[in-house]
Write a protein that holds these residues in place. Structure first.
Motif, PDB file in Angstrom:
ATOM      1  N   PHE A 211      44.007  97.487  55.259  1.00 19.71           N
ATOM      2  CA  PHE A 211      44.135  98.382  54.120  1.00 19.71           C
ATOM      3  C   PHE A 211      45.606  98.606  53.758  1.00 19.71           C
ATOM      4  N   PHE A 212      45.902  98.561  52.474  1.00 23.11           N
ATOM      5  CA  PHE A 212      47.204  98.916  51.936  1.00 23.11           C
ATOM      6  C   PHE A 212      46.966  99.954  50.841  1.00 23.11           C
ATOM      7  N   ARG A 213      48.019 100.689  50.506  1.00 23.21           N
ATOM      8  CA  ARG A 213      47.938 101.588  49.357  1.00 23.21           C
ATOM      9  C   ARG A 213      49.263 101.537  48.599  1.00 23.21           C
ATOM     10  N   LEU A 214      49.164 101.496  47.272  1.00 28.32           N
ATOM     11  CA  LEU A 214      50.360 101.561  46.444  1.00 28.32           C
ATOM     12  C   LEU A 214      50.937 102.972  46.535  1.00 28.32           C
ATOM     13  N   ASP A 215      52.209 103.091  46.904  1.00 28.37           N
ATOM     14  CA  ASP A 215      52.801 104.399  47.168  1.00 28.37           C
ATOM     15  C   ASP A 215      53.828 104.832  46.129  1.00 28.37           C
ATOM     16  N   SER A 216      54.511 103.898  45.507  1.00 31.19           N
ATOM     17  CA  SER A 216      55.571 104.287  44.579  1.00 31.19           C
ATOM     18  C   SER A 216      55.283 103.749  43.185  1.00 31.19           C
ATOM     19  N   ASP A 217      55.908 104.405  42.192  1.00 32.30           N
ATOM     20  CA  ASP A 217      55.707 103.980  40.806  1.00 32.30           C
ATOM     21  C   ASP A 217      56.241 102.566  40.571  1.00 32.30           C
ATOM     22  N   GLU A 218      57.299 102.188  41.314  1.00 32.13           N
ATOM     23  CA  GLU A 218      57.879 100.864  41.130  1.00 32.13           C
ATOM     24  C   GLU A 218      56.913  99.760  41.545  1.00 32.13           C
ATOM     25  N   GLU A 219      55.962 100.100  42.425  1.00 27.77           N
ATOM     26  CA  GLU A 219      55.007  99.094  42.882  1.00 27.77           C
ATOM     27  C   GLU A 219      53.862  98.897  41.899  1.00 27.77           C
ATOM     28  N   LEU A 220      53.716  99.826  40.952  1.00 26.21           N
ATOM     29  CA  LEU A 220      52.672  99.678  39.942  1.00 26.21           C
ATOM     30  C   LEU A 220      53.152  98.696  38.885  1.00 26.21           C
ATOM     31  N   PRO A 221      52.457  97.588  38.679  1.00 30.26           N
ATOM     32  CA  PRO A 221      52.964  96.548  37.784  1.00 30.26           C
ATOM     33  C   PRO A 221      52.722  96.889  36.319  1.00 30.26           C
ATOM     34  N   ARG A 222      53.473  96.244  35.476  1.00 26.92           N
ATOM     35  CA  ARG A 222      53.249  96.310  34.026  1.00 26.92           C
ATOM     36  C   ARG A 222      53.232  94.875  33.526  1.00 26.92           C
ATOM     37  N   ILE A 223      52.124  94.452  32.944  1.00 22.85           N
ATOM     38  CA  ILE A 223      51.993  93.082  32.473  1.00 22.85           C
ATOM     39  C   ILE A 223      52.221  93.046  30.959  1.00 22.85           C
ATOM     40  N   ILE A 224      53.121  92.184  30.515  1.00 21.65           N
ATOM     41  CA  ILE A 224      53.476  92.091  29.095  1.00 21.65           C
ATOM     42  C   ILE A 224      53.233  90.663  28.614  1.00 21.65           C
ATOM     43  N   ARG A 343      44.063  99.896  48.319  1.00 20.77           N
ATOM     44  CA  ARG A 343      43.618 101.147  47.706  1.00 20.77           C
ATOM     45  C   ARG A 343      44.530 101.470  46.514  1.00 20.77           C
ATOM     46  N   PRO A 344      44.047 102.216  45.537  1.00 21.94           N
ATOM     47  CA  PRO A 344      44.912 102.587  44.411  1.00 21.94           C
ATOM     48  C   PRO A 344      45.940 103.628  44.829  1.00 21.94           C
ATOM     49  N   LYS A 345      47.009 103.727  44.055  1.00 20.31           N
ATOM     50  CA  LYS A 345      48.032 104.729  44.314  1.00 20.31           C
ATOM     51  C   LYS A 345      47.458 106.120  44.073  1.00 20.31           C
ATOM     52  N   LYS A 346      47.800 107.048  44.964  1.00 21.62           N
ATOM     53  CA  LYS A 346      47.402 108.433  44.747  1.00 21.62           C
ATOM     54  C   LYS A 346      48.288 109.034  43.669  1.00 21.62           C
ATOM     55  N   VAL A 347      47.671 109.558  42.614  1.00 22.27           N
ATOM     56  CA  VAL A 347      48.416 110.166  41.517  1.00 22.27           C
ATOM     57  C   VAL A 347      48.074 111.646  41.462  1.00 22.27           C
ATOM     58  N   LEU A 348      49.060 112.488  41.739  1.00 29.40           N
ATOM     59  CA  LEU A 348      48.818 113.936  41.710  1.00 29.40           C
ATOM     60  C   LEU A 348      48.918 114.484  40.296  1.00 29.40           C
ATOM     61  N   ASP A 349      49.848 113.936  39.527  1.00 26.31           N
ATOM     62  CA  ASP A 349      50.033 114.398  38.148  1.00 26.31           C
ATOM     63  C   ASP A 349      50.490 113.217  37.311  1.00 26.31           C
ATOM     64  N   GLU A 350      49.538 112.564  36.635  1.00 28.74           N
ATOM     65  CA  GLU A 350      49.870 111.376  35.862  1.00 28.74           C
ATOM     66  C   GLU A 350      50.826 111.702  34.714  1.00 28.74           C
ATOM     67  N   ASP A 351      50.669 112.870  34.085  1.00 28.01           N
ATOM     68  CA  ASP A 351      51.517 113.221  32.955  1.00 28.01           C
ATOM     69  C   ASP A 351      52.962 113.418  33.386  1.00 28.01           C
ATOM     70  N   PHE A 352      53.168 113.850  34.637  1.00 26.07           N
ATOM     71  CA  PHE A 352      54.529 114.057  35.136  1.00 26.07           C
ATOM     72  C   PHE A 352      55.333 112.767  35.065  1.00 26.07           C
ATOM     73  N   ASN A 353      54.704 111.648  35.445  1.00 24.54           N
ATOM     74  CA  ASN A 353      55.406 110.367  35.481  1.00 24.54           C
ATOM     75  C   ASN A 353      55.748 109.853  34.094  1.00 24.54           C
ATOM     76  N   LYS A 354      55.100 110.369  33.055  1.00 20.91           N
ATOM     77  CA  LYS A 354      55.343 109.893  31.691  1.00 20.91           C
ATOM     78  C   LYS A 354      56.538 110.586  31.038  1.00 20.91           C
ATOM     79  N   ASP A 355      56.992 111.714  31.611  1.00 19.08           N
ATOM     80  CA  ASP A 355      58.069 112.485  31.004  1.00 19.08           C
ATOM     81  C   ASP A 355      59.408 112.049  31.563  1.00 19.08           C
ATOM     82  N   ALA A 356      60.191 111.330  30.737  1.00 16.82           N
ATOM     83  CA  ALA A 356      61.466 110.794  31.210  1.00 16.82           C
ATOM     84  C   ALA A 356      62.430 111.901  31.611  1.00 16.82           C
TER      85      ALA A 356
END
Length: 361
Positions: A211-224, A343-356
């Motif tokens: 088992f692995f889990r994504l822990d940081s935002d940098e590990e979440l990919p963005r595909i373009i 496993r997916p990354k645990k997100v406590l507050d998704e909106d928090f990560n969107k606010d630069a």
């Protein structure tokens, strides 16, 4: 002669009327729980999301899932010959018990339900029976002395556990349980032998699941998507399809059936020769830490098909893929080795990560 346009407005109106009838039926608890499951499934298929159904009827999303799946299991019982007594009993109650049979084949669901009804088992006991039957179904031929009867499947599990247990009290409990469920005379003899044979067969511990889990935002990919190389036209830019990320792993699906998901460049992935991803639910794997059920990505290396006792494998289980650790070399065809369960990354507050401004502060 000019054809009249189809009456789509009338069709939509009919669908709305049907949906309202189903919502009223659910809100007033009309009919049996099986009918509730069928009604909720019809509403969800028609585009109603679980939260809307909850607000309109009082059925919480987790209850909706239970009765939908339970109703599907009940349909299996009708098709594959469960006894009239079993059908009559579970047609009125115990959707939670039938829910536990969801991972079994349709044929096994019917025989398991008969066994559970005969012994008047509760939901926890039904879960144990379902696991014993599923594990037993992986044998191409039943172990010596046992048959394919569900009672023998449970008896085999208790016989195996009793032989591995040195605690006399627990051993006696397991023997008694085996004798309660056993079906065939030969299997009964094997269990009764344990009353006088106190030899302990050491249990080989199962390996740890990867088992692995994504822990940081940098590990979440963005595909373009890539438009191409200059020179390009405006149409080239417009023709690139919009990408919709599917949570929780940000999987991307393009036109057609193929989909891709970006994963971090861990060494275990770099070393894999032929990795592919299977989307699954964590409940199908052993859960010693009692963590919550969630969607996981199972990464297998199709190049690694040689059995070893320290790994889990995906294999051909009568025409369907299944996952298992094999203590000894299996008879089934191995399709690949599990190298990561993500496993997916645990997100406590998704909106928090969107606010630069909150990140930069």
């Amino acid at each position: 002669m000019t054809e009249l346009p189809s009456n789509t407005q009338g069709t939509d109106s009919t669908a709305d009327d049907t949906a309202q009838e189903l919502l009223v039926k659910l809100r007033q608890k009309q009919g049996t729980w099986v009918e509730w499951g069928e009604a909720i499934a019809q509403l969800q298929k028609g585009g109603h999301n679980p939260q809307d159904i909850f607000e309109a009827t009082g059925f919480e999303p987790i209850q909706q899932n239970q009765v939908i799946v339970g109703a599907q299991v009940y349909s299996s019982l009708e098709k594959f010959g469960a006894s009239p007594e079993t059908l009559a009993y579970y047609g009125q109650r115990a959707s939670d018990v039938l829910y536990e049979l969801r991972l079994l084949t349709q044929e096994d669901r019917a025989t398991a339900a008969d066994l559970i009804f005969h012994h008047k088992l509760d939901v926890d006991e039904a879960r144990e029976v379902a696991k014993a039957i599923k594990d037993f179904s992986r044998f191409s031929t039943p172990p010596q002395g046992f048959t394919n009867h569900p009672g023998d499947a449970v008896a085999y599990q208790t016989w195996k556990l009793a032989r591995q247990n040195s605690d006399l009290q627990e051993r006696s409990r397991l023997i008694a349980k085996g004798l309660r469920f056993v079906h065939s005379p030969e299997a009964r003899k094997q269990i009764e032998q344990l009353l006088t044979d106190f030899t302990v067969v050491p249990q080989r511990p199962a390996p740890m699941l990867p088992f692995f889990r994504l822990d940081s935002d940098e590990e979440l990919p963005r595909i373009i998507p890539v438009v191409g190389e200059l020179p390009l036209t405006p149409d080239n830019v417009k023709d690139v399809p919009i990408i919709t990320e599917i949570e929780p792993f940000k999987m991307v699906k393009f036109a057609g059936d193929q989909a891709w998901v970006a994963l971090p460049g861990w060494q275990i992935l770099k070393a894999a020769e032929d990795p592919v991803v299977i989307i699954a639910n964590s409940e199908i794997f052993p859960n010693p830490n009692n963590t919550k059920t969630e969607q996981v990505l199972v990464v297998i290396d199709r190049d690694q098909r040689d059995w070893d006792g320290s790994s889990y494998f995906v294999f051909d289980n009568n025409g369907k893929i299944d996952f298992q650790w094999f203590e000894t070399e299996p008879e089934q065809t191995l399709l690949g080795k599990i190298i990561i369960i993500l496993r997916p990354k645990k997100v406590l507050d998704e909106d928090f990560n969107k606010d630069a401004w909150q990140i930069d502060e």
